[in-house]
Write a protein that holds these residues in place. Sequence first.
Motif, mmCIF file in Angstrom:
data_model
loop_
_atom_site.group_PDB
_atom_site.id
_atom_site.type_symbol
_atom_site.label_atom_id
_atom_site.label_comp_id
_atom_site.label_asym_id
_atom_site.label_seq_id
_atom_site.Cartn_x
_atom_site.Cartn_y
_atom_site.Cartn_z
ATOM 1 N N LEU A 81 -28.143 4.541 13.502
ATOM 2 C CA LEU A 81 -26.756 4.067 13.547
ATOM 3 C C LEU A 81 -26.529 2.832 12.685
ATOM 4 N N ALA A 82 -27.599 2.204 12.273
ATOM 5 C CA ALA A 82 -27.509 0.984 11.469
ATOM 6 C C ALA A 82 -28.815 0.833 10.686
ATOM 7 N N TYR A 83 -28.931 -0.276 10.003
ATOM 8 C CA TYR A 83 -30.142 -0.597 9.250
ATOM 9 C C TYR A 83 -30.884 -1.721 9.966
ATOM 10 N N GLU A 84 -32.191 -1.606 10.008
ATOM 11 C CA GLU A 84 -33.057 -2.668 10.514
ATOM 12 C C GLU A 84 -33.418 -3.528 9.309
ATOM 13 N N LEU A 85 -33.046 -4.815 9.346
ATOM 14 C CA LEU A 85 -33.233 -5.700 8.198
ATOM 15 C C LEU A 85 -34.487 -6.542 8.377
ATOM 16 N N HIS A 86 -35.356 -6.502 7.362
ATOM 17 C CA HIS A 86 -36.595 -7.277 7.354
ATOM 18 C C HIS A 86 -36.518 -8.304 6.227
ATOM 19 N N PHE A 87 -36.873 -9.534 6.532
ATOM 20 C CA PHE A 87 -36.743 -10.679 5.639
ATOM 21 C C PHE A 87 -38.119 -11.142 5.185
ATOM 22 N N ALA A 116 -41.731 -26.028 -7.586
ATOM 23 C CA ALA A 116 -41.866 -24.889 -6.673
ATOM 24 C C ALA A 116 -40.738 -23.903 -6.924
ATOM 25 N N ARG A 117 -40.965 -22.674 -6.486
ATOM 26 C CA ARG A 117 -39.924 -21.661 -6.590
ATOM 27 C C ARG A 117 -40.047 -20.710 -5.398
ATOM 28 N N THR A 118 -38.899 -20.143 -5.039
ATOM 29 C CA THR A 118 -38.823 -19.246 -3.891
ATOM 30 C C THR A 118 -38.021 -18.021 -4.279
ATOM 31 N N ARG A 119 -38.456 -16.880 -3.762
ATOM 32 C CA ARG A 119 -37.732 -15.626 -3.972
ATOM 33 C C ARG A 119 -37.617 -14.946 -2.614
ATOM 34 N N ILE A 120 -36.460 -14.325 -2.356
ATOM 35 C CA ILE A 120 -36.215 -13.620 -1.101
ATOM 36 C C ILE A 120 -36.261 -12.120 -1.363
ATOM 37 N N ARG A 121 -36.941 -11.414 -0.475
ATOM 38 C CA ARG A 121 -36.943 -9.950 -0.492
ATOM 39 C C ARG A 121 -36.455 -9.471 0.858
ATOM 40 N N LEU A 122 -35.584 -8.482 0.828
ATOM 41 C CA LEU A 122 -35.061 -7.895 2.061
ATOM 42 C C LEU A 122 -35.243 -6.391 1.999
ATOM 43 N N GLU A 159 -40.157 -12.047 8.651
ATOM 44 C CA GLU A 159 -39.605 -11.933 9.997
ATOM 45 C C GLU A 159 -38.517 -10.863 10.008
ATOM 46 N N ARG A 160 -38.328 -10.271 11.170
ATOM 47 C CA ARG A 160 -37.248 -9.307 11.360
ATOM 48 C C ARG A 160 -35.941 -10.081 11.446
ATOM 49 N N ALA A 161 -34.921 -9.610 10.721
ATOM 50 C CA ALA A 161 -33.645 -10.322 10.698
ATOM 51 C C ALA A 161 -32.640 -9.759 11.690
ATOM 52 N N GLY A 162 -32.729 -8.484 12.017
ATOM 53 C CA GLY A 162 -31.772 -7.879 12.936
ATOM 54 C C GLY A 162 -31.231 -6.585 12.364
#
Length: 160
Positions: A110-116, A97-103, A39-42
Amino acid sequence: MIIHRWILSLTTLLLVGTWQCGPRTLEPSEARWRATYRERAGQVTERDLILRLPRALARHGFLIENTEVRYRDFHIQTQWRYRQPFPDEAERGAVEARTRIRLRAVWVGLAYELHFEAENAILTPGGEWVSEATTKMFEDFARDVLSTIRHEVTGGIRDF
């Protein structure tokens, strides 16, 4: 000769354009085969990425393992966080179970678009780690992590 080059250039342009912009089939959002929740984070600033993001991830037990800077874009990956399987994962036979986050932070001027992206894997009774399709409980967990990131990291930036 000039016409030949022009036709060759036009053909190349059409082939490359078709390859890059060709028709794509989009899966419905409820596709159960995905092993990741995306999902897009902002929008965030570079300072937010460096100072606020690690704290927001740590609130959920995630530690940054790797950060790559490519041009002006950031690619951030956490260590795997091991956890007990959610009940709906245990029903599928998960032992652990295991989870990993990638951003991915993409520079947009003017800023960064953050994708989660939250990646899910389960340990089978046979002792093998497999990428497992996301479950409702896993997606709720991923949304909770994303909500923390949005609140603590992207809260100061407005969409343009």
